[in-house]
Scaffold this motif. Structure first.
Motif, mmCIF file in Angstrom:
data_model
loop_
_atom_site.group_PDB
_atom_site.id
_atom_site.type_symbol
_atom_site.label_atom_id
_atom_site.label_comp_id
_atom_site.label_asym_id
_atom_site.label_seq_id
_atom_site.Cartn_x
_atom_site.Cartn_y
_atom_site.Cartn_z
ATOM 1 N N LYS A 145 4.112 -0.465 7.524
ATOM 2 C CA LYS A 145 3.303 -1.102 8.558
ATOM 3 C C LYS A 145 4.163 -1.281 9.804
ATOM 4 O O LYS A 145 5.376 -1.476 9.700
ATOM 5 C CB LYS A 145 2.822 -2.476 8.068
ATOM 6 C CG LYS A 145 1.988 -3.270 9.063
ATOM 7 C CD LYS A 145 1.673 -4.665 8.516
ATOM 8 C CE LYS A 145 0.855 -5.489 9.483
ATOM 9 N NZ LYS A 145 0.577 -6.847 8.965
ATOM 10 N N ASN A 146 3.530 -1.234 10.975
ATOM 11 C CA ASN A 146 4.211 -1.648 12.200
ATOM 12 C C ASN A 146 4.098 -3.170 12.244
ATOM 13 O O ASN A 146 3.146 -3.731 12.776
ATOM 14 C CB ASN A 146 3.557 -1.007 13.420
ATOM 15 C CG ASN A 146 4.347 -1.257 14.686
ATOM 16 O OD1 ASN A 146 5.304 -2.026 14.692
ATOM 17 N ND2 ASN A 146 3.954 -0.624 15.764
ATOM 18 N N SER A 147 5.090 -3.829 11.640
ATOM 19 C CA SER A 147 4.983 -5.255 11.325
ATOM 20 C C SER A 147 5.544 -6.177 12.402
ATOM 21 O O SER A 147 5.521 -7.393 12.252
ATOM 22 C CB SER A 147 5.729 -5.537 10.016
ATOM 23 O OG SER A 147 7.120 -5.315 10.185
ATOM 24 N N GLY A 148 6.061 -5.602 13.475
ATOM 25 C CA GLY A 148 6.762 -6.413 14.465
ATOM 26 C C GLY A 148 8.242 -6.519 14.174
ATOM 27 O O GLY A 148 8.999 -7.142 14.921
ATOM 28 N N ASN A 149 8.671 -5.888 13.085
ATOM 29 C CA ASN A 149 10.094 -5.818 12.749
ATOM 30 C C ASN A 149 10.815 -4.941 13.770
ATOM 31 O O ASN A 149 10.252 -3.975 14.289
ATOM 32 C CB ASN A 149 10.235 -5.241 11.337
ATOM 33 C CG ASN A 149 11.628 -5.385 10.772
ATOM 34 O OD1 ASN A 149 12.570 -4.790 11.272
ATOM 35 N ND2 ASN A 149 11.760 -6.167 9.720
ATOM 36 N N ASP A 150 12.066 -5.268 14.060
ATOM 37 C CA ASP A 150 12.847 -4.536 15.056
ATOM 38 C C ASP A 150 13.289 -3.163 14.555
ATOM 39 O O ASP A 150 13.871 -2.377 15.306
ATOM 40 C CB ASP A 150 14.075 -5.376 15.451
ATOM 41 C CG ASP A 150 14.706 -4.903 16.754
ATOM 42 O OD1 ASP A 150 13.964 -4.419 17.639
ATOM 43 O OD2 ASP A 150 15.941 -5.006 16.891
ATOM 44 N N ILE A 151 12.994 -2.853 13.287
ATOM 45 C CA ILE A 151 13.402 -1.568 12.711
ATOM 46 C C ILE A 151 12.223 -0.609 12.562
ATOM 47 O O ILE A 151 12.428 0.598 12.467
ATOM 48 C CB ILE A 151 14.099 -1.791 11.342
ATOM 49 C CG1 ILE A 151 15.406 -2.566 11.540
ATOM 50 C CG2 ILE A 151 14.410 -0.478 10.639
ATOM 51 C CD1 ILE A 151 16.109 -2.927 10.246
ATOM 52 N N ASP A 152 10.984 -1.101 12.545
ATOM 53 C CA ASP A 152 9.870 -0.220 12.204
ATOM 54 C C ASP A 152 9.056 0.266 13.408
ATOM 55 O O ASP A 152 7.870 0.585 13.289
ATOM 56 C CB ASP A 152 8.958 -0.871 11.164
ATOM 57 C CG ASP A 152 8.252 -2.134 11.668
ATOM 58 O OD1 ASP A 152 8.212 -2.350 12.891
ATOM 59 O OD2 ASP A 152 7.757 -2.897 10.821
ATOM 60 N N ASP A 153 9.679 0.383 14.570
ATOM 61 C CA ASP A 153 8.981 0.878 15.764
ATOM 62 C C ASP A 153 8.555 2.343 15.635
ATOM 63 O O ASP A 153 7.503 2.747 16.112
ATOM 64 C CB ASP A 153 9.871 0.739 17.003
ATOM 65 C CG ASP A 153 9.851 -0.676 17.569
ATOM 66 O OD1 ASP A 153 9.247 -1.555 16.926
ATOM 67 O OD2 ASP A 153 10.442 -0.903 18.637
ATOM 68 N N ILE A 154 9.410 3.161 15.020
ATOM 69 C CA ILE A 154 9.143 4.596 14.891
ATOM 70 C C ILE A 154 8.609 4.877 13.488
ATOM 71 O O ILE A 154 9.145 4.377 12.498
ATOM 72 C CB ILE A 154 10.415 5.409 15.170
ATOM 73 C CG1 ILE A 154 10.890 5.144 16.610
ATOM 74 C CG2 ILE A 154 10.176 6.898 14.964
ATOM 75 C CD1 ILE A 154 12.204 5.796 16.970
ATOM 76 N N GLU A 155 7.569 5.686 13.407
ATOM 77 C CA GLU A 155 6.835 5.823 12.145
ATOM 78 C C GLU A 155 7.561 6.639 11.082
ATOM 79 O O GLU A 155 7.525 6.306 9.903
ATOM 80 C CB GLU A 155 5.458 6.436 12.415
ATOM 81 C CG GLU A 155 4.521 6.343 11.232
ATOM 82 C CD GLU A 155 3.083 6.618 11.611
ATOM 83 O OE1 GLU A 155 2.192 6.228 10.843
ATOM 84 O OE2 GLU A 155 2.843 7.226 12.673
ATOM 85 N N ASN A 162 0.846 -1.176 0.000
ATOM 86 C CA ASN A 162 0.000 0.000 0.000
ATOM 87 C C ASN A 162 0.888 1.234 0.000
ATOM 88 O O ASN A 162 1.941 1.250 0.648
ATOM 89 C CB ASN A 162 -0.914 -0.011 1.239
ATOM 90 C CG ASN A 162 -2.021 1.019 1.167
ATOM 91 O OD1 ASN A 162 -1.784 2.217 1.101
ATOM 92 N ND2 ASN A 162 -3.269 0.546 1.187
ATOM 93 N N GLY A 163 0.467 2.274 -0.720
ATOM 94 C CA GLY A 163 1.275 3.483 -0.834
ATOM 95 C C GLY A 163 1.063 4.499 0.266
ATOM 96 O O GLY A 163 1.628 5.593 0.206
ATOM 97 N N VAL A 164 0.275 4.157 1.285
ATOM 98 C CA VAL A 164 0.018 5.070 2.402
ATOM 99 C C VAL A 164 0.726 4.545 3.643
ATOM 100 O O VAL A 164 0.699 3.347 3.931
ATOM 101 C CB VAL A 164 -1.499 5.195 2.677
ATOM 102 C CG1 VAL A 164 -1.757 6.109 3.863
ATOM 103 C CG2 VAL A 164 -2.216 5.706 1.432
ATOM 104 N N THR A 165 1.356 5.444 4.382
ATOM 105 C CA THR A 165 2.110 5.025 5.566
ATOM 106 C C THR A 165 1.225 4.239 6.539
ATOM 107 O O THR A 165 0.107 4.626 6.855
ATOM 108 C CB THR A 165 2.730 6.245 6.287
ATOM 109 O OG1 THR A 165 3.512 5.806 7.382
ATOM 110 C CG2 THR A 165 1.665 7.202 6.780
ATOM 111 N N GLY A 166 1.741 3.085 6.971
ATOM 112 C CA GLY A 166 1.065 2.277 7.976
ATOM 113 C C GLY A 166 -0.109 1.458 7.488
ATOM 114 O O GLY A 166 -0.748 0.767 8.283
ATOM 115 N N LYS A 167 -0.428 1.485 6.182
ATOM 116 C CA LYS A 167 -1.644 0.842 5.684
ATOM 117 C C LYS A 167 -1.422 -0.499 4.982
ATOM 118 O O LYS A 167 -2.377 -1.121 4.527
ATOM 119 C CB LYS A 167 -2.372 1.791 4.722
ATOM 120 C CG LYS A 167 -2.838 3.095 5.354
ATOM 121 C CD LYS A 167 -3.865 2.865 6.443
ATOM 122 C CE LYS A 167 -4.398 4.180 6.993
ATOM 123 N NZ LYS A 167 -5.401 3.975 8.060
#
Length: 268
Positions: A212-222, A124-129
């Motif tokens: 997406k906040n996928s549970g990855n250790d890198i994507d905690d901060i938006e 998806n091209g929208v942040t977090g979607k």
């Protein structure tokens, strides 16, 4: 006569120096955008001439123009990210569907290690979607180190032993060569990890935010705070030599932690 000779000699020295400077400038300008063309599917330089309103032109020739969100602006030829709302989204890209190999490469500058992603892949091209999302490049929450993530049954990390959040310009490449993912920084291969994820449909590429906040250790901060420049994506795995050559072009004009000539100063 002696005075005339001294003046003539001084003028000759000036002409020689001016000629040397002109040659060096021409070399640096010519080298700045000399990136490999084979396999190139997206290239955002973020030069002012490539930005119109909220659109950034794709110079690959394939028409993958990006959308600038959150009121983002280019500063001296680099995109400035505020850590609050600014990100750049590609359209759906013809990559990572039938074939695993790819390269994403660009330059960043920040003094913040507790930071959002430089980029991340998703559907998806929208942040977090995004529902299917992986492959962020940025800082691990657990160690604080800079890393590139890949996916193969679980999140995998090619991790550096430092942050690179030193307020200097760095070239980073995320490379997937079939089932092996690699992180390059400033032309050097830093680490590798298991890779091999493919998407069910053409993925989007978001710069400066997470898909997406996928549970990855890198994507905690938006959102990312800092500067990103010269982003390119390939549908092949670039080799060591190509990446070294791309990184060295910036290094040549980045003495004293300052970009010069065609790059302009990003941030002191």
């Amino acid at each position: 006569v002696a005075t005339l000779n001294k003046e003539d000699s001084a003028m000759k020295r000036f002409v020689v120096v001016l000629s040397i400077v002109s040659i060096l400038c021409a070399f640096f300008v010519a080298q700045t955008y000399a990136i490999p063309k084979a396999g190139l599917i997206l290239n955002y330089t973020f030069d002012s001439s490539t930005i119109s309103g909220d659109k950034v032109k794709d110079l690959s020739g394939l028409g993958n123009d990006g959308t600038i969100n959150g009121g983002g602006k280019a500063v001296d030829g680099a995109m400035q990210f505020d850590g609050k709302a600014v990100y750049v989204a590609s359209p759906a890209l013809d990559i990572r569907v039938a074939k695993k190999s790819y390269t994403a490469i660009g330059w960043f500058k920040t003094d913040t290690a507790k930071n959002g992603q430089l980029w991340m892949w998703g559907d998806n091209g929208v942040t977090g979607k995004s529902s299917g999302a992986e492959g962020p490049v940025g800082w691990r929450a657990s160690s604080g180190n800079f890393a590139a993530s890949f996916y193969s049954t679980a999140h995998q990390y090619a991790e550096a032993k430092q942050t690179y959040a030193d307020n200097k310009l760095h070239c980073v490449a995320q490379v997937c060569n079939e089932d092996v993912g690699s992180l390059y920084v400033d032309g050097a291969k830093i680490a590798t990890a298991i890779a091999g994820y493919v998407y069910a449909a053409k993925p989007f590429f978001l710069i400066g935010t997470r898909t997406k906040n996928s549970g990855n250790d890198i994507d905690d901060i938006e959102y990312f705070i800092g500067y990103i420049d010269q982003v390119a994506i390939y549908n092949i795995a670039l080799g060591d030599k190509d990446i070294q050559d791309i990184a060295s072009e910036v290094t040549a004009v980045n003495s004293s932690s300052k970009i010069a000539i065609a790059w302009g100063e990003i941030k002191r």
